[in-house]
Design a protein around this motif. Sequence first.
Motif, mmCIF file in Angstrom:
data_model
loop_
_atom_site.group_PDB
_atom_site.id
_atom_site.type_symbol
_atom_site.label_atom_id
_atom_site.label_comp_id
_atom_site.label_asym_id
_atom_site.label_seq_id
_atom_site.Cartn_x
_atom_site.Cartn_y
_atom_site.Cartn_z
ATOM 1 N N ALA A 125 0.831 -1.211 0.000
ATOM 2 C CA ALA A 125 0.000 0.000 0.000
ATOM 3 C C ALA A 125 0.862 1.256 0.000
ATOM 4 C CB ALA A 125 -0.932 -0.011 1.214
ATOM 5 N N GLU A 126 1.961 1.246 0.751
ATOM 6 C CA GLU A 126 2.841 2.413 0.807
ATOM 7 C C GLU A 126 3.541 2.635 -0.535
ATOM 8 O OE1 GLU A 126 4.519 5.811 2.313
ATOM 9 O OE2 GLU A 126 2.953 4.570 3.204
ATOM 10 N N ILE A 127 4.006 1.560 -1.147
ATOM 11 C CA ILE A 127 4.650 1.654 -2.465
ATOM 12 C C ILE A 127 3.666 2.218 -3.483
ATOM 13 C CG2 ILE A 127 5.546 0.257 -4.382
ATOM 14 C CD1 ILE A 127 6.747 -1.590 -2.115
ATOM 15 N N ASP A 128 2.446 1.681 -3.486
ATOM 16 C CA ASP A 128 1.432 2.158 -4.434
ATOM 17 C C ASP A 128 1.108 3.624 -4.208
ATOM 18 O OD1 ASP A 128 -0.518 1.578 -6.577
ATOM 19 O OD2 ASP A 128 -1.994 2.017 -5.029
ATOM 20 N N ALA A 129 1.035 4.031 -2.948
ATOM 21 C CA ALA A 129 0.726 5.432 -2.633
ATOM 22 C C ALA A 129 1.830 6.367 -3.134
ATOM 23 C CB ALA A 129 0.527 5.601 -1.123
ATOM 24 N N ILE A 130 3.081 5.963 -2.993
ATOM 25 C CA ILE A 130 4.205 6.784 -3.456
ATOM 26 C C ILE A 130 4.183 6.889 -4.978
ATOM 27 C CG2 ILE A 130 6.725 6.864 -3.673
ATOM 28 C CD1 ILE A 130 6.786 5.578 -0.810
ATOM 29 N N LEU A 131 3.984 5.760 -5.658
ATOM 30 C CA LEU A 131 3.930 5.787 -7.117
ATOM 31 C C LEU A 131 2.742 6.603 -7.613
ATOM 32 C CD1 LEU A 131 4.914 2.079 -7.898
ATOM 33 C CD2 LEU A 131 6.339 4.123 -8.172
ATOM 34 N N GLN A 132 1.615 6.514 -6.901
ATOM 35 C CA GLN A 132 0.447 7.303 -7.298
ATOM 36 C C GLN A 132 0.700 8.791 -7.097
ATOM 37 O OE1 GLN A 132 -2.448 6.177 -8.872
ATOM 38 N NE2 GLN A 132 -2.526 8.395 -9.203
ATOM 39 N N ARG A 133 1.373 9.144 -6.016
ATOM 40 C CA ARG A 133 1.703 10.555 -5.778
ATOM 41 C C ARG A 133 2.608 11.080 -6.886
ATOM 42 N NH1 ARG A 133 0.828 15.356 -5.359
ATOM 43 N NH2 ARG A 133 2.219 16.683 -4.167
ATOM 44 N N SER A 134 3.561 10.262 -7.316
ATOM 45 C CA SER A 134 4.439 10.643 -8.419
ATOM 46 C C SER A 134 3.633 10.871 -9.694
ATOM 47 C CB SER A 134 5.493 9.548 -8.640
ATOM 48 O OG SER A 134 6.340 9.873 -9.703
ATOM 49 N N ALA A 135 2.706 9.962 -9.985
ATOM 50 C CA ALA A 135 1.862 10.104 -11.174
ATOM 51 C C ALA A 135 0.969 11.338 -11.071
ATOM 52 C CB ALA A 135 1.017 8.841 -11.370
ATOM 53 N N ASP A 136 0.479 11.636 -9.865
ATOM 54 C CA ASP A 136 -0.376 12.820 -9.670
ATOM 55 C C ASP A 136 0.393 14.113 -9.948
ATOM 56 O OD1 ASP A 136 -2.465 11.148 -8.948
ATOM 57 O OD2 ASP A 136 -2.232 11.493 -6.790
ATOM 58 N N ILE A 137 1.654 14.155 -9.489
ATOM 59 C CA ILE A 137 2.495 15.338 -9.730
ATOM 60 C C ILE A 137 2.701 15.516 -11.237
ATOM 61 C CG2 ILE A 137 4.845 16.247 -9.478
ATOM 62 C CD1 ILE A 137 4.854 14.807 -6.669
ATOM 63 N N LEU A 138 2.993 14.414 -11.916
ATOM 64 C CA LEU A 138 3.205 14.468 -13.360
ATOM 65 C C LEU A 138 1.921 14.852 -14.078
ATOM 66 C CD1 LEU A 138 4.944 14.050 -15.851
ATOM 67 C CD2 LEU A 138 4.527 11.585 -15.651
ATOM 68 N N GLN A 139 0.800 14.308 -13.638
ATOM 69 C CA GLN A 139 -0.482 14.637 -14.272
ATOM 70 C C GLN A 139 -0.771 16.134 -14.206
ATOM 71 O OE1 GLN A 139 -3.908 12.401 -12.868
ATOM 72 N NE2 GLN A 139 -5.339 13.911 -13.681
ATOM 73 N N ALA A 140 -0.494 16.758 -13.069
ATOM 74 C CA ALA A 140 -0.725 18.197 -12.926
ATOM 75 C C ALA A 140 0.105 18.988 -13.928
ATOM 76 C CB ALA A 140 -0.414 18.642 -11.498
ATOM 77 N N CYS A 141 1.347 18.557 -14.146
ATOM 78 C CA CYS A 141 2.210 19.240 -15.107
ATOM 79 C C CYS A 141 1.721 19.001 -16.538
ATOM 80 C CB CYS A 141 3.653 18.776 -14.936
ATOM 81 S SG CYS A 141 4.850 19.742 -15.874
ATOM 82 N N LEU A 142 1.288 17.774 -16.821
ATOM 83 C CA LEU A 142 0.741 17.472 -18.144
ATOM 84 C C LEU A 142 -0.509 18.293 -18.431
ATOM 85 C CD1 LEU A 142 1.191 13.581 -18.130
ATOM 86 C CD2 LEU A 142 2.425 15.208 -19.596
ATOM 87 N N GLU A 143 -1.320 18.499 -17.421
ATOM 88 C CA GLU A 143 -2.529 19.317 -17.605
ATOM 89 C C GLU A 143 -2.162 20.766 -17.902
ATOM 90 O OE1 GLU A 143 -4.599 18.402 -13.997
ATOM 91 O OE2 GLU A 143 -5.517 16.587 -14.851
ATOM 92 N N GLN A 144 -1.085 21.254 -17.274
ATOM 93 C CA GLN A 144 -0.600 22.595 -17.609
ATOM 94 C C GLN A 144 -0.099 22.643 -19.046
ATOM 95 O OE1 GLN A 144 2.252 24.161 -14.766
ATOM 96 N NE2 GLN A 144 1.099 23.323 -13.036
ATOM 97 N N ALA A 145 0.601 21.588 -19.473
ATOM 98 C CA ALA A 145 1.075 21.516 -20.856
ATOM 99 C C ALA A 145 -0.097 21.524 -21.826
ATOM 100 C CB ALA A 145 1.924 20.256 -21.051
ATOM 101 N N GLN A 146 -1.139 20.788 -21.480
ATOM 102 C CA GLN A 146 -2.330 20.733 -22.329
ATOM 103 C C GLN A 146 -3.011 22.096 -22.411
ATOM 104 O OE1 GLN A 146 -5.615 18.162 -20.927
ATOM 105 N NE2 GLN A 146 -5.407 17.089 -22.900
ATOM 106 N N ALA A 147 -3.121 22.765 -21.266
ATOM 107 C CA ALA A 147 -3.747 24.090 -21.242
ATOM 108 C C ALA A 147 -2.939 25.102 -22.048
ATOM 109 C CB ALA A 147 -3.902 24.566 -19.798
ATOM 110 N N GLY A 148 -1.621 24.904 -22.115
ATOM 111 C CA GLY A 148 -0.755 25.817 -22.857
ATOM 112 C C GLY A 148 -0.558 25.440 -24.311
ATOM 113 N N GLY A 149 -1.271 24.415 -24.774
ATOM 114 C CA GLY A 149 -1.171 24.019 -26.171
ATOM 115 C C GLY A 149 0.007 23.119 -26.497
ATOM 116 N N GLU A 150 0.692 22.598 -25.475
ATOM 117 C CA GLU A 150 1.839 21.708 -25.711
ATOM 118 C C GLU A 150 1.425 20.249 -25.855
ATOM 119 O OE1 GLU A 150 5.743 23.643 -23.738
ATOM 120 O OE2 GLU A 150 4.409 22.665 -22.316
#
Length: 197
Positions: A125-150
């Motif tokens: 559960a701890e490993i999954d939570a850490i990997l999910q947090r990493s994916a969440d951080i990346l998702q937020a950046c990808l959403e910014q890229a999408q909003a900026g037309g990248e």
Amino acid sequence: MNANQRLDKRDLILAKGAEVMTRRGYHGAGVQEIVQAAGVPKGSFYHYFASKEDFALQALQQVYGPRLQRYAQALDNPALSPRTRIVDYYGELVEHFARQEKLEYHCFIGSLSFEMAELSPALGAEIDAILQRSADILQACLEQAQAGGELATDEDCRSLASFITSAWQGALTRLKVASNTRALADFMQRLQLLLRA
């Protein structure tokens, strides 16, 4: 011994023990080897940790708390475009490995996940939570890229973040198996293609 000294000793055991576990695996790293690496008596281990499993849980939090914080800061840097933040972050990691005279595997979470995710529900559960947090951080950046037309407007940022996070873990596994950085170079090539608008 004051509170700071106790904390320092616990942190030392966690840091040195995590290195031992990364190198030798959960089952290959005995408590004796962990305390020898930290230069403390065996009794100190059980003063701070109820068991080896408890140690591994606390070590995951100690190692990945700061790493996730650095990842979040790098992927939220307003001086760079979101796409550049992602490519630069992973590019620097790949360059780090390429500079090593002797390739070493530094993925503590990868070492633990293969051995212990099924055997220890708490560690899994701890490993999954850490990997999910990493994916969440990346998702937020990808959403910014999408909003900026990248990124394309129809791109599924959650799915893409999950894929990139898993692909990186896989590339690190290949690094360990093959003892070369070819898989990391392939990861970077595909990452740049994935992030084209």
